[in-house]
Design an enzyme around this catalytic site. Structure first.
Site: not given
Ligand code: ZN
Length: 238
Positions: A41, A139, A184
């Protein structure tokens, strides 16, 4: 220490002879064909000026760019939400960002709207340079479910397919970097262990959000699951 003692201890450690002092460099990790770097990310939303900017988030980019050439296998992830996503505070009347709510799969932290599919906010950071990355996995695209982890969505059942991909390619060990350490990155590293991989988090290639002590808690949970904490200097440069 006398020289003789030094030589003796070096021999005891198996460092004597032809290996010489280069053996110390050999103590570094050399990721091979069975290792993958996972870059979690590193998107505009989590960088300076983004909708959910992580403090110091931009600082991971030069570290990841420098690590990338040492890895034969690289996977990049993107948080990739629908508009009106279940993880957005704005989806619920009377809820503010960073409060929580109960969803079918458990407690959900509510975030500002972030990383909406196809927006510039959801794009990878422009300074990120990982041209050899082989897979981009997205995701959090199911409207009613979040997915911090790159392996499993928040119900801990729905697979993203990453474990199957890595296994099909013979990968045994993952090195997790990116944003944010306590969400994450941590969930990805712990789910890597659950899926049977050896997992390392490269600490200086991550930054945390640290919501109510979540950073320290995440490191503790990761350690309990056998995730190893290392620094980028522990990886042998390419
Ligand atoms: Zn998200």
């Amino acid at each position: 220490m006398h020289r003789r003692t030094l030589v003796k201890s070096a021999a005891a450690l198996g460092l004597a002879g032809g290996l010489g002092f280069n053996a110390f460099a050999a103590g570094k990790i050399k990721p091979g064909a069975k290792a993958a770097l996972i870059v979690v990310d590193v998107q505009n939303c989590f960088l300076d000026g983004g909708t959910l900017a992580v403090k110091g988030g931009n600082e991971v980019i030069p570290v990841i760019n420098a690590l990338a050439p040492a890895f034969e296998n690289i996977v990049v992830t993107q948080d990739w939400h629908t508009a009106g996503h279940a993880s957005f505070a704005s989806t619920y009347s009377g809820k503010k960002p960073f409060e929580t709510t109960k969803l079918s799969y458990g407690t959900q932290v509510l975030w500002p709207d972030h990383c909406v599919q196809g927006t510039d906010d959801a794009a990878l950071g422009k300074e990120l340079k990982v041209p050899t990355a082989q897979l981009v996995i997205r995701k959090g695209f199911h409207k009613d479910m979040d997915s911090y982890s790159a392996f499993e969505e928040a119900d801990h059942k729905t697979a993203t397919g990453l474990a199957g991909y890595l296994k099909a390619r013979g990968i045994k060990t993952v090195y997790v970097t990116g944003l944010a350490t306590d969400f994450c990155v941590a969930w990805t590293a712990m789910d890597a262990r659950k899926a049977g991989f050896d997992a390392y988090v490269i600490e200086d290639a991550t930054r945390g959000i640290d919501l109510n002590g979540s950073l320290a808690a995440a490191w503790k949970q990761m350690a309990a699951k056998g995730v190893k904490r290392i620094q980028s200097a522990d990886i042998q440069a390419a």
